[in-house]
Design a protein around this motif. Sequence first.
Motif, short mmCIF file in Angstrom:
data_model
loop_
_atom_site.label_atom_id
_atom_site.label_comp_id
_atom_site.label_asym_id
_atom_site.label_seq_id
_atom_site.Cartn_x
_atom_site.Cartn_y
_atom_site.Cartn_z
N GLN A 106 -26.85 -27.00 13.90
CA GLN A 106 -28.01 -26.62 12.42
C GLN A 106 -27.04 -27.90 11.79
OE1 GLN A 106 -28.19 -24.31 9.42
NE2 GLN A 106 -30.05 -24.01 10.02
N ASN A 116 -32.74 -26.29 17.56
CA ASN A 116 -32.98 -26.45 19.06
C ASN A 116 -34.53 -25.38 19.35
OD1 ASN A 116 -31.46 -28.65 20.43
ND2 ASN A 116 -29.63 -27.06 20.04
N ARG A 117 -35.37 -25.44 19.44
CA ARG A 117 -36.18 -24.73 19.55
C ARG A 117 -36.01 -23.67 20.42
NH1 ARG A 117 -39.37 -28.36 20.51
NH2 ARG A 117 -40.44 -28.72 18.71
N ILE A 120 -33.75 -20.48 18.99
CA ILE A 120 -35.26 -19.53 18.32
C ILE A 120 -35.04 -18.07 18.43
CG2 ILE A 120 -36.86 -18.97 17.32
CD1 ILE A 120 -35.13 -20.79 15.42
N ASP A 121 -35.22 -18.02 19.87
CA ASP A 121 -35.01 -16.25 21.19
C ASP A 121 -34.16 -15.49 21.39
OD1 ASP A 121 -37.63 -16.74 20.85
OD2 ASP A 121 -37.86 -17.94 22.70
N ILE A 136 -37.99 -20.01 11.93
CA ILE A 136 -39.45 -20.14 12.55
C ILE A 136 -40.24 -21.15 10.66
CG2 ILE A 136 -41.35 -19.87 13.09
CD1 ILE A 136 -40.01 -19.55 15.28
N ARG A 140 -36.53 -26.99 10.82
CA ARG A 140 -37.03 -28.56 11.52
C ARG A 140 -36.68 -28.35 13.72
NH1 ARG A 140 -35.64 -34.52 12.14
NH2 ARG A 140 -36.61 -35.53 13.87
N LEU A 141 -37.96 -27.66 14.20
CA LEU A 141 -37.32 -27.22 15.58
C LEU A 141 -37.32 -28.31 16.69
CD1 LEU A 141 -38.57 -23.51 15.34
CD2 LEU A 141 -36.62 -24.53 14.67
N VAL A 142 -36.87 -28.59 17.42
CA VAL A 142 -37.00 -29.74 17.76
C VAL A 142 -35.78 -29.77 18.93
CG1 VAL A 142 -36.28 -31.85 15.82
CG2 VAL A 142 -34.55 -30.28 17.73
N SER A 143 -36.94 -30.03 20.22
CA SER A 143 -36.11 -30.01 21.81
C SER A 143 -34.81 -30.01 22.24
CB SER A 143 -37.05 -30.61 22.74
OG SER A 143 -36.97 -31.91 22.71
#
Length: 274
Positions: A106, A116-117, A120-121, A136, A140-143
């Motif tokens: 992070q 990284n998106r 999250i899972d 969530i 800032r979630l990014v690829s």
Amino acid sequence: MNAYQLLAADMDGTLLNSQKVISQGDTAAMNRALDAGKEVIFSTGRCIGELEQFFCLFPKMRYVLCESGACLYDLQERKAIYRRSLEPDVARTILEYAFTQDLMPQALMDDRAVMNRADIDNLPHFHMGHYYDHFIQTGRLVSSVRDACLEAGFVMDKICLYHTSPEERAKTVNFIQAQQLPVVLALAEETSLEISPQGIDKGGSLRRLCAHLGMDVSEVIGVGDSYNDLSMLRTVGLPVAMGNSVEAVKEVCAVVVADNDHCGVAEAVELLLR
């Protein structure tokens, strides 16, 4: 006159309860102190973007010590009064290592926590499942964190690395220390490692804020629960440990209050108002 004029409260494990919200009791106590003309601040590893949801609870709060001290923020002026970033080459070295490991990176930059998106899972794998809603809502979630860091030129204030075990975290610590990088390392949560610029910690930035306010650190009450709070607690006039604190924190504190599910911060506020 009360010798204490400012209360600095950590967030996770201190002001935030197990549901990651601030209790009504703590909120009411802190606002009583603010109404009485005292300063009450967050002293946290989170960045501004991760704190915005809480500011509405404290309309008279003006200052925030965030990013473990890398940023001091004036809420009234809506700007940083102090900011210190990692050296880009240092951040690159750490993150390039992280990208080869089974860990979750992070990067705190532009007042946002970039992640990284896809991670999250997989939060339970890194012992961070209880932060799902938080990440969530505020991250800032990014690829690709790597691409985001490259685009930003590796300019960031702080890095957090979430590991699968304390042993894996120790491996990262050993790598960074072997490189003799100019950083400060702080252990947090069960397997998290917080990495800040050399010379940056909560205690040092609290001194900076006190100088800005024309106040002595002896007039400050600090409240915390974990290793990353130790620099603050060793700096203030009255160090206060939460009931759920690690033993290292309790050992340096003059007072132990209730845990974060039973309004321990409200007890500390009473010491400020006494």
